[in-house]
Scaffold this motif. Structure first.
Motif, PDB file in Angstrom:
ATOM      1  N   GLU A 174       8.086  -3.394  -1.672  1.00 24.86           N
ATOM      2  CA  GLU A 174       7.212  -2.829  -2.710  1.00 24.86           C
ATOM      3  C   GLU A 174       7.881  -1.651  -3.404  1.00 24.86           C
ATOM      4  O   GLU A 174       7.829  -1.524  -4.639  1.00 24.86           O
ATOM      5  N   PHE A 175       8.522  -0.767  -2.617  1.00 24.83           N
ATOM      6  CA  PHE A 175       9.166   0.420  -3.203  1.00 24.83           C
ATOM      7  C   PHE A 175      10.287   0.901  -2.289  1.00 24.83           C
ATOM      8  O   PHE A 175      10.078   1.114  -1.095  1.00 24.83           O
ATOM      9  N   CYS A 176      11.461   1.055  -2.882  1.00 23.38           N
ATOM     10  CA  CYS A 176      12.595   1.587  -2.132  1.00 23.38           C
ATOM     11  C   CYS A 176      13.432   2.464  -3.055  1.00 23.38           C
ATOM     12  O   CYS A 176      14.670   2.416  -3.053  1.00 23.38           O
ATOM     13  N   GLY A 177      12.739   3.268  -3.870  1.00 17.32           N
ATOM     14  CA  GLY A 177      13.388   4.070  -4.898  1.00 17.32           C
ATOM     15  C   GLY A 177      14.268   5.179  -4.357  1.00 17.32           C
ATOM     16  O   GLY A 177      13.969   5.770  -3.323  1.00 17.32           O
ATOM     17  N   ASP A 178      15.332   5.467  -5.082  1.00 17.38           N
ATOM     18  CA  ASP A 178      16.270   6.515  -4.681  1.00 17.38           C
ATOM     19  C   ASP A 178      15.846   7.881  -5.182  1.00 17.38           C
ATOM     20  O   ASP A 178      16.633   8.826  -5.163  1.00 17.38           O
ATOM     21  N   GLU A 179      14.610   7.988  -5.659  1.00 20.60           N
ATOM     22  CA  GLU A 179      14.037   9.265  -6.054  1.00 20.60           C
ATOM     23  C   GLU A 179      12.692   9.431  -5.352  1.00 20.60           C
ATOM     24  O   GLU A 179      11.961   8.463  -5.147  1.00 20.60           O
ATOM     25  N   TYR A 180      12.380  10.670  -4.981  1.00 18.70           N
ATOM     26  CA  TYR A 180      11.150  10.926  -4.236  1.00 18.70           C
ATOM     27  C   TYR A 180       9.923  10.649  -5.091  1.00 18.70           C
ATOM     28  O   TYR A 180       9.780  11.179  -6.196  1.00 18.70           O
ATOM     29  N   ASP A 181       9.069   9.783  -4.594  1.00 18.26           N
ATOM     30  CA  ASP A 181       7.793   9.466  -5.238  1.00 18.26           C
ATOM     31  C   ASP A 181       6.743  10.404  -4.644  1.00 18.26           C
ATOM     32  O   ASP A 181       6.147  10.112  -3.607  1.00 18.26           O
ATOM     33  N   LYS A 182       6.544  11.517  -5.316  1.00 16.92           N
ATOM     34  CA  LYS A 182       5.664  12.565  -4.778  1.00 16.92           C
ATOM     35  C   LYS A 182       4.213  12.109  -4.718  1.00 16.92           C
ATOM     36  O   LYS A 182       3.487  12.446  -3.766  1.00 16.92           O
ATOM     37  N   VAL A 183       3.784  11.335  -5.690  1.00 16.13           N
ATOM     38  CA  VAL A 183       2.387  10.891  -5.743  1.00 16.13           C
ATOM     39  C   VAL A 183       2.032  10.063  -4.509  1.00 16.13           C
ATOM     40  O   VAL A 183       0.985  10.247  -3.888  1.00 16.13           O
ATOM     41  N   ASN A 184       2.938   9.144  -4.137  1.00 19.71           N
ATOM     42  CA  ASN A 184       2.684   8.255  -3.003  1.00 19.71           C
ATOM     43  C   ASN A 184       3.435   8.654  -1.737  1.00 19.71           C
ATOM     44  O   ASN A 184       3.370   7.948  -0.728  1.00 19.71           O
ATOM     45  N   ASP A 185       4.166   9.778  -1.813  1.00 18.25           N
ATOM     46  CA  ASP A 185       4.908  10.308  -0.668  1.00 18.25           C
ATOM     47  C   ASP A 185       5.850   9.247  -0.091  1.00 18.25           C
ATOM     48  O   ASP A 185       5.798   8.913   1.095  1.00 18.25           O
ATOM     49  N   ARG A 186       6.742   8.754  -0.977  1.00 25.14           N
ATOM     50  CA  ARG A 186       7.694   7.722  -0.570  1.00 25.14           C
ATOM     51  C   ARG A 186       9.094   8.121  -1.024  1.00 25.14           C
ATOM     52  O   ARG A 186       9.264   8.731  -2.084  1.00 25.14           O
ATOM     53  N   PHE A 187      10.079   7.752  -0.235  1.00 21.32           N
ATOM     54  CA  PHE A 187      11.472   7.948  -0.633  1.00 21.32           C
ATOM     55  C   PHE A 187      12.360   6.922   0.050  1.00 21.32           C
ATOM     56  O   PHE A 187      12.408   6.850   1.288  1.00 21.32           O
ATOM     57  N   ASP A 189      14.225   4.132   1.914  1.00 16.50           N
ATOM     58  CA  ASP A 189      13.770   3.381   3.086  1.00 16.50           C
ATOM     59  C   ASP A 189      13.306   4.290   4.214  1.00 16.50           C
ATOM     60  O   ASP A 189      12.724   3.825   5.187  1.00 16.50           O
ATOM     61  N   GLN A 190      13.538   5.617   4.091  1.00 20.82           N
ATOM     62  CA  GLN A 190      13.388   6.466   5.269  1.00 20.82           C
ATOM     63  C   GLN A 190      12.044   7.174   5.415  1.00 20.82           C
ATOM     64  O   GLN A 190      11.617   7.471   6.528  1.00 20.82           O
ATOM     65  N   LYS A 191      11.347   7.428   4.326  1.00 19.51           N
ATOM     66  CA  LYS A 191      10.093   8.182   4.424  1.00 19.51           C
ATOM     67  C   LYS A 191       9.025   7.422   5.207  1.00 19.51           C
ATOM     68  O   LYS A 191       8.144   8.033   5.836  1.00 19.51           O
ATOM     69  N   TYR A 192       9.118   6.103   5.217  1.00 13.54           N
ATOM     70  CA  TYR A 192       8.134   5.287   5.925  1.00 13.54           C
ATOM     71  C   TYR A 192       8.150   5.555   7.433  1.00 13.54           C
ATOM     72  O   TYR A 192       7.141   5.385   8.113  1.00 13.54           O
ATOM     73  N   LEU A 193       9.286   5.988   7.957  1.00 11.05           N
ATOM     74  CA  LEU A 193       9.404   6.212   9.397  1.00 11.05           C
ATOM     75  C   LEU A 193       8.539   7.370   9.877  1.00 11.05           C
ATOM     76  O   LEU A 193       8.235   7.472  11.074  1.00 11.05           O
ATOM     77  N   ASP A 194       8.138   8.247   8.958  1.00 12.82           N
ATOM     78  CA  ASP A 194       7.311   9.398   9.332  1.00 12.82           C
ATOM     79  C   ASP A 194       6.024   8.973  10.028  1.00 12.82           C
ATOM     80  O   ASP A 194       5.450   9.748  10.806  1.00 12.82           O
ATOM     81  N   ASN A 195       5.553   7.768   9.749  1.00 15.99           N
ATOM     82  CA  ASN A 195       4.261   7.308  10.278  1.00 15.99           C
ATOM     83  C   ASN A 195       4.374   6.526  11.580  1.00 15.99           C
ATOM     84  O   ASN A 195       3.353   6.146  12.164  1.00 15.99           O
ATOM     85  N   TRP A 196       5.574   6.263  12.038  1.00 18.40           N
ATOM     86  CA  TRP A 196       5.729   5.327  13.152  1.00 18.40           C
ATOM     87  C   TRP A 196       5.151   5.830  14.466  1.00 18.40           C
ATOM     88  O   TRP A 196       4.626   5.046  15.253  1.00 18.40           O
ATOM     89  N   LEU A 197       5.236   7.117  14.737  1.00 18.90           N
ATOM     90  CA  LEU A 197       4.686   7.635  15.992  1.00 18.90           C
ATOM     91  C   LEU A 197       3.173   7.455  16.039  1.00 18.90           C
ATOM     92  O   LEU A 197       2.591   7.252  17.108  1.00 18.90           O
ATOM     93  N   THR A 198       2.543   7.518  14.866  1.00 14.49           N
ATOM     94  CA  THR A 198       1.102   7.315  14.784  1.00 14.49           C
ATOM     95  C   THR A 198       0.747   5.835  14.841  1.00 14.49           C
ATOM     96  O   THR A 198      -0.214   5.422  15.506  1.00 14.49           O
ATOM     97  N   LEU A 199       1.531   5.024  14.146  1.00 18.26           N
ATOM     98  CA  LEU A 199       1.257   3.588  14.080  1.00 18.26           C
ATOM     99  C   LEU A 199       1.517   2.887  15.411  1.00 18.26           C
ATOM    100  O   LEU A 199       0.834   1.925  15.760  1.00 18.26           O
ATOM    101  N   TYR A 200       2.533   3.388  16.143  1.00 17.98           N
ATOM    102  CA  TYR A 200       2.931   2.724  17.395  1.00 17.98           C
ATOM    103  C   TYR A 200       2.991   3.756  18.528  1.00 17.98           C
ATOM    104  O   TYR A 200       4.063   4.085  19.032  1.00 17.98           O
ATOM    105  N   PRO A 201       1.842   4.290  18.910  1.00 17.50           N
ATOM    106  CA  PRO A 201       1.803   5.347  19.929  1.00 17.50           C
ATOM    107  C   PRO A 201       2.399   4.891  21.254  1.00 17.50           C
ATOM    108  O   PRO A 201       2.190   3.756  21.700  1.00 17.50           O
ATOM    109  N   ASN A 202       3.188   5.793  21.830  1.00 19.08           N
ATOM    110  CA  ASN A 202       3.841   5.561  23.129  1.00 19.08           C
ATOM    111  C   ASN A 202       4.896   4.454  23.089  1.00 19.08           C
ATOM    112  O   ASN A 202       5.372   4.021  24.134  1.00 19.08           O
TER     113      ASN A 202
END
Length: 342
Positions: A174-187, A189-202
């Motif tokens: 859907e989005f893999c832009g090389d510029e920070y998407d501030k509105v959707n908090d995406r950057f 391939d790497q910004k998505y990893l911020d949620n992994w500890l919450t999505l996959y606890p333990n």
């Protein structure tokens, strides 16, 4: 048996071979799946199969034939953004295609300095292993672009590992832009990893140590020393170093990214970079590569604007590295010269 994958083209072939040799040095049993991004790289490994028994080569057509969404994405983003999109697609393809017990996807500009087996052993308790940036205090503002670096991650071939890769793939398609998407908090391939500890606890292990994922952006956190032929970080033998932003301009000059990441000078770090540069040179000489081109960062063919843009660089002379700073040149003059030779 350790299963790993990476991808590169001719410009990074030397680094890929250095990566392979460092794995070979410290790992007795491994498979390295290399996605060859051009014919030169593919033909090199095909012609020298006997020298690389652990290497299995792939082509983009292999993956795209099994992934229509990836093939479509190739036409709606830049080349570097397409390469970012491969980050989840390649390991997901390998786990499904070859039914591997796990896969470690890593950047080609990594050098192993000790066995990574202890990192893979964490799969006994976790399904996913990821590498944090561990930013030095001088550059913590860069965490806006992601807490984790997509340079070394391991996925177990189980429900969690596959679900994580599938979701990550959908996000990158859907989005893999090389510029920070501030509105959707995406950057990228790497910004998505911020949620992994919450999505996959333990299920997620974060490599919060001093010996893995050492890179220019966290060098100030550690004391790097060379003892004999080994490198230590805070008195522990380093497992791997990520040479992000290391660009070779010619036989004498190279960038290191230290200015951008506010990294301080250390003798042990200089020794590490000299070692890496020499290893790369041995292969670049073989391939008659004088300078390396970057897919992501386009620069002038002239040396001076490159040096002025980097501001702080390495000069290699008589197998000794020296730090050279061009910050004394007034900013407006630097800009004029860079613009003139862009």
């Amino acid at each position: 048996m350790l299963h790993l994958t990476t991808f590169f083209d001719k410009n990074y072939l030397s680094r890929g071979l250095v990566l392979y040799n460092s794995l070979k040095e410290y790992t007795s049993q491994f498979e390295l799946y290399i996605l060859c991004l051009d014919d030169f790289t593919r033909e090199y490994f095909e012609e020298n199969k006997i020298d690389f028994p652990e290497v299995k080569t792939l082509q983009l057509s292999d993956i795209e034939a099994n992934d229509a969404e990836l093939a479509i994405a190739k036409s709606n983003r830049s080349k570097i953004e397409y390469y970012f999109t491969l980050s989840p697609c390649l390991p997901l393809y390998l786990l499904k295609k070859y039914n591997l017990p796990h896969i470690c996807s890593l950047d080609a500009d990594i050098l192993f300095l000790n066995s990574p087996k202890s990192l893979f052993d964490q799969l006994n308790d976790f399904s996913i292993v990821i590498t944090p940036h561990k930013f030095s205090k001088e550059i913590t503002h860069l965490s806006e672009f992601g807490l984790y670096n997509v340079s070394f991650q391991i996925f177990k071939n189980n429900e969690t590992g596959l679900a994580c890769l599938q979701k990550w793939k959908e996000e990158c398609i859907e989005f893999c832009g090389d510029e920070y998407d501030k509105v959707n908090d995406r950057f990228a391939d790497q910004k998505y990893l911020d949620n992994w500890l919450t999505l996959y606890p333990n299920e997620v292990l974060v490599l919060n140590d001093a010996v893995s994922g050492v890179a220019p952006w966290n060098l100030n956190n550690y004391t790097i020393e060379k003892r004999g032929n080994h490198y230590f970080s805070n008195n522990e033998q380093m497992i791997f170093y990520h040479f992000h932003h290391f660009k070779i301009f010619n036989k004498c000059w190279a960038s290191n990214g230290f200015n951008e990441y506010k990294a301080a000078t250390q003798k042990g770090v200089d020794a590490l970079y000299l070692d890496y540069w020499n290893r790369i040179d041995a292969f670049n000489n073989q391939f008659a590569i004088v300078k390396e081109d970057s897919t992501r960062y386009k620069t002038s063919s002239k040396l001076l604007p490159k040096l002025l843009k980097e501001k702080v660089v390495y000069k290699r002379k008589n197998d000794i590295l020296e730090h050279k700073s061009f910050t004394f040149v007034p900013k407006f003059i630097r800009k004029l010269i860079i613009k003139r030779y862009a």
